[in-house]
Design a protein around this motif. Structure first.
Motif, PDB file in Angstrom:
ATOM      1  N   LYS A  46      34.973  46.163  44.963  1.00 42.44           N
ATOM      2  CA  LYS A  46      35.464  44.869  44.496  1.00 42.44           C
ATOM      3  C   LYS A  46      34.883  44.575  43.116  1.00 42.44           C
ATOM      4  O   LYS A  46      33.722  44.870  42.849  1.00 42.44           O
ATOM      5  N   LYS A  47      35.710  43.947  42.291  1.00 44.15           N
ATOM      6  CA  LYS A  47      35.276  43.571  40.945  1.00 44.15           C
ATOM      7  C   LYS A  47      35.391  42.071  40.780  1.00 44.15           C
ATOM      8  O   LYS A  47      36.296  41.426  41.327  1.00 44.15           O
ATOM      9  N   ASP A  48      34.464  41.496  39.987  1.00 40.87           N
ATOM     10  CA  ASP A  48      34.495  40.069  39.708  1.00 40.87           C
ATOM     11  C   ASP A  48      33.960  39.838  38.289  1.00 40.87           C
ATOM     12  O   ASP A  48      33.441  40.761  37.647  1.00 40.87           O
ATOM     13  N   VAL A  49      34.117  38.589  37.825  1.00 34.27           N
ATOM     14  CA  VAL A  49      33.586  38.168  36.527  1.00 34.27           C
ATOM     15  C   VAL A  49      32.674  36.984  36.794  1.00 34.27           C
ATOM     16  O   VAL A  49      33.072  36.018  37.446  1.00 34.27           O
ATOM     17  N   VAL A  50      31.439  37.059  36.294  1.00 31.27           N
ATOM     18  CA  VAL A  50      30.469  35.991  36.525  1.00 31.27           C
ATOM     19  C   VAL A  50      29.768  35.665  35.215  1.00 31.27           C
ATOM     20  O   VAL A  50      29.803  36.444  34.256  1.00 31.27           O
ATOM     21  N   GLY A 181      43.053  36.022  23.815  1.00 28.32           N
ATOM     22  CA  GLY A 181      44.098  36.611  24.641  1.00 28.32           C
ATOM     23  C   GLY A 181      43.630  36.777  26.074  1.00 28.32           C
ATOM     24  O   GLY A 181      42.620  36.224  26.504  1.00 28.32           O
ATOM     25  N   ASP A 182      44.394  37.570  26.847  1.00 32.46           N
ATOM     26  CA  ASP A 182      44.090  37.837  28.249  1.00 32.46           C
ATOM     27  C   ASP A 182      43.494  39.230  28.386  1.00 32.46           C
ATOM     28  O   ASP A 182      44.010  40.197  27.803  1.00 32.46           O
ATOM     29  N   ALA A 183      42.434  39.327  29.169  1.00 26.62           N
ATOM     30  CA  ALA A 183      41.763  40.611  29.385  1.00 26.62           C
ATOM     31  C   ALA A 183      41.833  40.974  30.865  1.00 26.62           C
ATOM     32  O   ALA A 183      41.415  40.186  31.717  1.00 26.62           O
ATOM     33  N   LYS A 184      42.380  42.158  31.149  1.00 27.69           N
ATOM     34  CA  LYS A 184      42.464  42.670  32.519  1.00 27.69           C
ATOM     35  C   LYS A 184      41.518  43.852  32.659  1.00 27.69           C
ATOM     36  O   LYS A 184      41.266  44.575  31.700  1.00 27.69           O
ATOM     37  N   ASN A 185      41.008  44.021  33.889  1.00 27.20           N
ATOM     38  CA  ASN A 185      40.048  45.095  34.066  1.00 27.20           C
ATOM     39  C   ASN A 185      39.955  45.526  35.522  1.00 27.20           C
ATOM     40  O   ASN A 185      39.980  44.689  36.425  1.00 27.20           O
ATOM     41  N   VAL A 186      39.826  46.843  35.748  1.00 27.14           N
ATOM     42  CA  VAL A 186      39.550  47.434  37.061  1.00 27.14           C
ATOM     43  C   VAL A 186      38.496  48.524  36.861  1.00 27.14           C
ATOM     44  O   VAL A 186      38.246  48.954  35.732  1.00 27.14           O
ATOM     45  N   PHE A 187      37.867  48.950  37.938  1.00 34.56           N
ATOM     46  CA  PHE A 187      36.971  50.100  37.856  1.00 34.56           C
ATOM     47  C   PHE A 187      37.271  51.047  39.019  1.00 34.56           C
ATOM     48  O   PHE A 187      37.990  50.695  39.960  1.00 34.56           O
ATOM     49  N   GLU A 200      41.912  44.077  40.447  1.00 33.81           N
ATOM     50  CA  GLU A 200      41.989  43.745  39.021  1.00 33.81           C
ATOM     51  C   GLU A 200      41.489  42.327  38.797  1.00 33.81           C
ATOM     52  O   GLU A 200      41.802  41.412  39.561  1.00 33.81           O
ATOM     53  N   VAL A 201      40.724  42.152  37.729  1.00 35.99           N
ATOM     54  CA  VAL A 201      40.288  40.804  37.341  1.00 35.99           C
ATOM     55  C   VAL A 201      40.973  40.443  36.026  1.00 35.99           C
ATOM     56  O   VAL A 201      41.321  41.307  35.221  1.00 35.99           O
TER      57      VAL A 201
END
Length: 300
Positions: A46-50, A181-187, A200-201
């Motif tokens: 799981k990915k998150d932004v903190v 802009g918008d930033a998307k990210n997965v790992f 995806e976050v």
């Protein structure tokens, strides 16, 4: 004895039963063993932004300010308690959005599973920062960070006491927002060489509004007081008339004239008698003077 490998990311139980065949028997009897089963660990990263390790409230689908520092939280799958296998590889690769994000080079890895026990009996409790010797981190210079569990960590989690508890780790990778802009990210996580992508976050960094200059909207009013044909209504200072003076000519007797007064009733007859007497006196004086002048000229 034989080795097996799980070929796919499957969930559930592995069940196995063995049979012994009696080939010497004319009936060809077989003897069944008991059935063994083992739960399969689910690979579910799981990915998150903190905001950071100290504030782990989720910022997913929220706004990140331009220039703000924040952390991507990379949470591994959970190896379940009572795990019977052997963990020989565990890693995470995170390719950031280089158009919007810049890795600062700072990161931390926390023990987010159960309490672990080292060989010398030391406890590693939940949410404790793991020793840097347990993981290596490599950044390729193009926005990718690779976190790899070292042999020391793999040996730690495969100790008998640690197989009894759930095992999980979470990496917090500090990042700076460098564009709007918008930033998307997965790992991608790899557990025993079995890869699986995370969720995806998405975060937003809106372009600031450019304020256009505004005109001064203050209204100015003209003095509309009517300055013409205005009578001064303030009380005027009373003008006091001074008594008029009569300028005397040489040779004449002048009686000052005071300011006019109203005639007094009862004095009219007295004033008239005095006036007639004054006129008679003046005529008598003038006649005497006339005859005296003739006598000097011997006319008389």
């Amino acid at each position: 004895m034989f080795d097996t490998t799980v070929n796919d990311d499957v969930d559930g139980q592995i069940q196995n039963t063995a049979y012994q065949l009696d080939f010497q028997s004319k009936t060809g009897r077989s003897f069944q063993t008991e059935t063994v089963q083992n739960p399969l660990p689910k690979i579910n990263p799981k990915k998150d932004v903190v905001a950071g390790v100290g504030d782990r409230s989720s910022l997913n689908n929220q706004t990140i300010d331009f220039g703000q520092l924040f952390d991507y939280a990379l949470e591994s799958s959970t190896r379940p308690a009572n795990y019977g296998g052997k963990t020989n590889e565990w890693s995470i690769d995170d390719q950031t959005d280089t158009a919007h994000d810049l890795l600062t080079g700072q990161y931390s890895v926390l023990n987010s599973g159960g309490d672990l026990t080292t060989e010398d009996g030391q406890k590693i409790v939940k949410n404790q920062v793991l020793d840097p010797s347990y993981f290596t981190a490599v950044m390729d210079g193009n926005g990718k960070i690779s976190l790899q569990a070292t042999d020391k960590y793999l040996k730690l989690i495969d100790l008998p006491d640690n197989k009894k508890v759930p095992v999980q780790w979470t990496a917090y990778v500090q990042t700076k927002r460098i564009a709007y802009g918008d930033a998307k990210n997965v790992f991608t996580e790899s557990f025993n060489h079995q890869p699986e992508k995370s969720n995806e976050v998405l975060t937003h960094t809106p372009q600031p509004e450019i304020k256009t200059p505004t005109t001064n909207n203050y209204s100015y009013t003209t003095n509309n007081y009517n300055t013409t044909n205005v009578t001064n209504n303030y009380p005027q200072k009373e003008v006091v008339q001074q008594p008029q003076q009569v300028i005397a000519t040489p040779g004449s007797t002048v009686t000052p004239v005071s300011s006019s007064v109203l005639p007094k009733t009862g004095q009219e007859a007295h004033s008239k008698t005095n006036l007639e007497g004054e006129i008679a006196a003046i005529l008598a004086i003038g006649t005497s003077a006339y005859f005296a002048a003739l006598k000097r000229k011997k006319i008389i």
